[in-house]
Design an enzyme around this catalytic site. Structure first.
Site, PDB file in Angstrom:
ATOM      1  N   SER A   1       0.799  -1.225   0.000  1.00 12.13           N
ATOM      2  CA  SER A   1       0.000   0.000   0.000  1.00 12.13           C
ATOM      3  C   SER A   1       0.835   1.279   0.000  1.00 12.13           C
ATOM      4  O   SER A   1       0.318   2.348  -0.273  1.00 12.13           O
ATOM      5  CB  SER A   1      -0.956   0.018   1.195  1.00 12.13           C
ATOM      6  OG  SER A   1      -0.246   0.211   2.398  1.00 12.13           O
TER       7      SER A   1
ATOM      8  N   LYS B   1       0.888   4.641   6.818  1.00 12.15           N
ATOM      9  CA  LYS B   1       0.257   5.508   5.817  1.00 12.15           C
ATOM     10  C   LYS B   1       0.822   6.919   5.937  1.00 12.15           C
ATOM     11  O   LYS B   1       1.494   7.276   6.890  1.00 12.15           O
ATOM     12  CB  LYS B   1      -1.269   5.583   6.028  1.00 12.15           C
ATOM     13  CG  LYS B   1      -1.985   4.264   6.040  1.00 12.15           C
ATOM     14  CD  LYS B   1      -1.979   3.567   4.712  1.00 12.15           C
ATOM     15  CE  LYS B   1      -2.679   2.205   4.834  1.00 12.15           C
ATOM     16  NZ  LYS B   1      -2.268   1.275   3.833  1.00 12.15           N
TER      17      LYS B   1
END
Length: 170
Positions: free
Chosen positions: A35, A78
């Site tokens: 990701s 993230k």
């Protein structure tokens, strides 16, 4: 006998210091998944500053680690996109922050993601997105949503493994 006591004392002190450092100063994490491509790849190791957010809130562009909501053992990594009060939206694969186009040189090519928002980040929360937007479980997903600033474990400041890719992050 005296030498053995000194060794035991040194080992105990080292263990206590290691626990203090890991608990309050920095910790190592393993990147799991794709990701955050191209910034991080699967199984890379990063060091996280656990101390910095005791004095200030996360800032735009910083890479943070946090537990998946309601699953403390599942740690995600993230990028901070929206701070409290920010308006965030993705239109035609372009990110807009407070109605200003954001140059995202760090994302995977052609991976800005589907249209999203507009959303306003509530006080005490941040909006986090992966750099590989087409393959990221992040704040756009209702299961993740906005992340409480108090739940963030820390700011990624260094990739240390593999050695060939050592890098510091601002």
């Amino acid at each position: 006998m005296k030498e053995l006591k000194e060794w035991i004392k040194s080992i105990v002190i080292a263990i206590i210091l290691a626990l203090i450092i890991r608990g309050f100063v920095m910790e190592s994490f393993i990147v799991d998944g794709s990701s955050m491509l191209p910034t991080f790849t699967d199984n890379e190791r990063v060091l996280v500053n656990k101390f910095v957010y005791r004095f200030r809130e996360p800032r735009h562009g910083e890479i943070v680690v946090f537990p998946f909501p309601n699953e403390e053992d599942k740690i995600l990594i993230k990028r901070v996109i929206g701070e409290p009060g920010d308006k965030v939206e993705i239109i035609s694969e372009q990110l807009y922050l407070n109605d200003q186009l954001v140059d995202e040189g760090y994302i995977l090519h052609d991976s800005a993601g589907k249209d999203f928002g507009p959303v306003w980040v509530p006080e005490g929360y941040v909006l986090l997105l992966g750099d590989n937007r087409n393959n990221s479980h992040d704040s756009r997903d209702p299961e993740v949503g906005f992340i409480d600033i108090d739940d963030i474990r820390g700011k990624t400041f260094m990739r240390y493994w593999p050695i060939s890719k050592i890098r510091y992050f601002k």
